[in-house]
Write an enzyme that holds these catalytic residues in place. Structure first.
Site, PDB file in Angstrom:
ATOM      1  N   LYS A  10    -108.190  -9.364  77.855  1.00 44.46           N
ATOM      2  CA  LYS A  10    -109.037  -8.293  77.325  1.00 44.46           C
ATOM      3  C   LYS A  10    -110.018  -7.762  78.376  1.00 44.46           C
ATOM      4  CE  LYS A  10    -108.952  -9.778  72.471  1.00 44.46           C
ATOM      5  NZ  LYS A  10    -109.802 -10.161  71.319  1.00 44.46           N
ATOM      6  N   ARG A 112    -101.120 -19.939  71.587  1.00 44.50           N
ATOM      7  CA  ARG A 112    -102.319 -19.962  70.715  1.00 44.50           C
ATOM      8  C   ARG A 112    -103.156 -21.220  70.965  1.00 44.50           C
ATOM      9  NH1 ARG A 112    -103.997 -15.548  67.630  1.00 44.50           N
ATOM     10  NH2 ARG A 112    -104.820 -16.987  66.087  1.00 44.50           N
ATOM     11  N   THR A 118    -110.828 -18.214  67.532  1.00 44.53           N
ATOM     12  CA  THR A 118    -111.289 -16.827  67.735  1.00 44.53           C
ATOM     13  C   THR A 118    -112.716 -16.770  68.284  1.00 44.53           C
ATOM     14  OG1 THR A 118    -109.944 -16.277  65.822  1.00 44.53           O
ATOM     15  CG2 THR A 118    -111.462 -14.582  66.597  1.00 44.53           C
ATOM     16  N   ARG A 129    -110.720 -19.775  75.606  1.00 41.94           N
ATOM     17  CA  ARG A 129    -111.955 -19.276  74.984  1.00 41.94           C
ATOM     18  C   ARG A 129    -113.069 -20.330  75.050  1.00 41.94           C
ATOM     19  NH1 ARG A 129    -108.809 -16.540  69.839  1.00 41.94           N
ATOM     20  NH2 ARG A 129    -108.526 -14.443  70.701  1.00 41.94           N
ATOM     21  N   ASN A 149    -114.045 -12.242  73.524  1.00 41.06           N
ATOM     22  CA  ASN A 149    -113.350 -13.542  73.488  1.00 41.06           C
ATOM     23  C   ASN A 149    -112.135 -13.588  74.412  1.00 41.06           C
ATOM     24  OD1 ASN A 149    -111.647 -12.031  71.940  1.00 41.06           O
ATOM     25  ND2 ASN A 149    -111.590 -13.432  70.192  1.00 41.06           N
ATOM     26  N   HIS A 152    -106.196 -11.825  73.821  1.00 36.89           N
ATOM     27  CA  HIS A 152    -105.477 -11.692  72.547  1.00 36.89           C
ATOM     28  C   HIS A 152    -104.140 -12.406  72.704  1.00 36.89           C
ATOM     29  CE1 HIS A 152    -103.438  -9.970  69.067  1.00 36.89           C
ATOM     30  NE2 HIS A 152    -102.395  -9.860  69.877  1.00 36.89           N
TER      31      HIS A 152
HETATM   32  O1  CDP Z   1    -107.646 -13.137  68.048  1.00 38.50           O
HETATM   33  P1  CDP Z   1    -107.417 -14.050  66.863  1.00 38.50           P
HETATM   34  O2  CDP Z   1    -105.995 -14.021  66.362  1.00 38.50           O
HETATM   35  O3  CDP Z   1    -107.903 -15.436  67.148  1.00 38.50           O
HETATM   36  O4  CDP Z   1    -108.358 -13.524  65.685  1.00 38.50           O
HETATM   37  P2  CDP Z   1    -108.120 -12.459  64.514  1.00 38.50           P
HETATM   38  O5  CDP Z   1    -108.688 -13.000  63.263  1.00 38.50           O
HETATM   39  O6  CDP Z   1    -106.701 -11.990  64.504  1.00 38.50           O
HETATM   40  O7  CDP Z   1    -109.067 -11.270  64.954  1.00 38.50           O
HETATM   41  C1  CDP Z   1    -108.634 -10.326  65.918  1.00 38.50           C
HETATM   42  C2  CDP Z   1    -109.768 -10.004  66.839  1.00 38.50           C
HETATM   43  O8  CDP Z   1    -110.829  -9.410  66.117  1.00 38.50           O
HETATM   44  C3  CDP Z   1    -110.450 -11.170  67.542  1.00 38.50           C
HETATM   45  O9  CDP Z   1    -109.753 -11.705  68.637  1.00 38.50           O
HETATM   46  C4  CDP Z   1    -111.710 -10.499  68.028  1.00 38.50           C
HETATM   47  O10 CDP Z   1    -111.445  -9.701  69.166  1.00 38.50           O
HETATM   48  C5  CDP Z   1    -112.006  -9.552  66.866  1.00 38.50           C
HETATM   49  N1  CDP Z   1    -113.116 -10.056  66.033  1.00 38.50           N
HETATM   50  C6  CDP Z   1    -114.392  -9.758  66.456  1.00 38.50           C
HETATM   51  O11 CDP Z   1    -114.559  -9.109  67.482  1.00 38.50           O
HETATM   52  N2  CDP Z   1    -115.474 -10.181  65.750  1.00 38.50           N
HETATM   53  C7  CDP Z   1    -115.306 -10.896  64.638  1.00 38.50           C
HETATM   54  N3  CDP Z   1    -116.402 -11.253  63.973  1.00 38.50           N
HETATM   55  C8  CDP Z   1    -114.010 -11.223  64.184  1.00 38.50           C
HETATM   56  C9  CDP Z   1    -112.915 -10.806  64.925  1.00 38.50           C
HETATM   57 MG    MG Z   2    -104.940 -12.522  65.384  1.00 37.55          MG
END
Ligand code: CDP
Ligand code: MG
Length: 190
Positions: A10, A112, A118, A129, A149, A152
């Site tokens: 990212k 993952r 996340t 992360r 973070n 992706h």
């Molecule tokens: O990336 P991951 O699959 O772990 O998480 P997700 O639940 O699919 O959320 C996608 C993306 O949303 C995260 O990687 C963050 O970039 C963003 N996000 C965020 O910026 N702030 C949050 N409070 C929750 C998610």
């Molecule tokens: Mg996701």
């Protein structure tokens, strides 16, 4: 069992100059790079990558984080999710990312695991992360921002297929044998 998965290094990781370190972590496990490029996403691509279906998912995840941290709020998960998804779409269109397609045995799950949770605060040390970030979902979202973070990674094999098609044209993906493939192919000879 051999899978391909989509990774985006990212904008925050690209800007910090740690893209190479992050890529090295995947390479050293034996995951094979089959596609790699730098992309500044169009609004259309950002919307297809971060679809509206993500709104309740990130809204609920963030609400949980706010509740756990005792952060009082009146917004619904839908409102929180909309604010975050708009912010992360904006981040994707404003700055370049490095898109990667990696291949390996159960690559989706494996990647993952290497990436971690996340929210960087909750991600275990040893994960990307956990090692490179400390921002919590709660902190970023009270600032009305998406979290930095770093990375992706596709969440499951179906998501991986859709995301690879979204980010790579078929001719941008390569097929070749790595040293790991040679070892795996020759397992029977050992
Ligand atoms: O990336 P991951 O699959 O772990 O998480 P997700 O639940 O699919 O959320 C996608 C993306 O949303 C995260 O990687 C963050 O970039 C963003 N996000 C965020 O910026 N702030 C949050 N409070 C929750 C998610
Ligand atoms: Mg996701």
């Amino acid at each position: 069992m051999i899978e391909r998965t989509l990774i985006l290094i990212k904008p925050d990781a690209v800007q910090r100059g740690i893209a190479g370190e992050i890529l090295a972590r995947f390479e050293r496990t034996g995951l094979k790079i089959v596609g790699i490029k730098m992309v500044k996403a169009s609004q259309e691509l950002a919307k297809k990558h971060y679809t509206d279906a993500l709104i309740p998912i990130v809204g609920n995840k963030t609400k949980k984080d706010w509740d756990a941290a005792g952060i009082k709020h009146t917004e619904t998960p839908e409102q929180i999710g909309t604010m975050i998804v708009n912010s992360i779409r904006q981040m994707l269109t404003n700055h370049p990312v490095i898109a990667l397609c990696l291949e390996g045995i159960q690559a989706v799950e494996n990647v993952r695991k290497i990436v971690g949770s996340t929210g960087c605060k909750d991600a275990l040390p040893g994960t990307i992360r956990g090692d490179y970030g400390h921002v919590s979902l709660g902190y970023a979202s009270i600032k009305k921002r998406g979290i930095a973070n770093l990375i992706h990674a596709s969440g499951n094999p179906q998501e991986a297929q859709q995301e690879i098609t979204l980010w790579f044209a078929p001719h941008e993906l390569q097929t070749y044998k790595s040293a790991h493939d040679e070892h795996i192919l020759h397992l029977n000879d050992w």
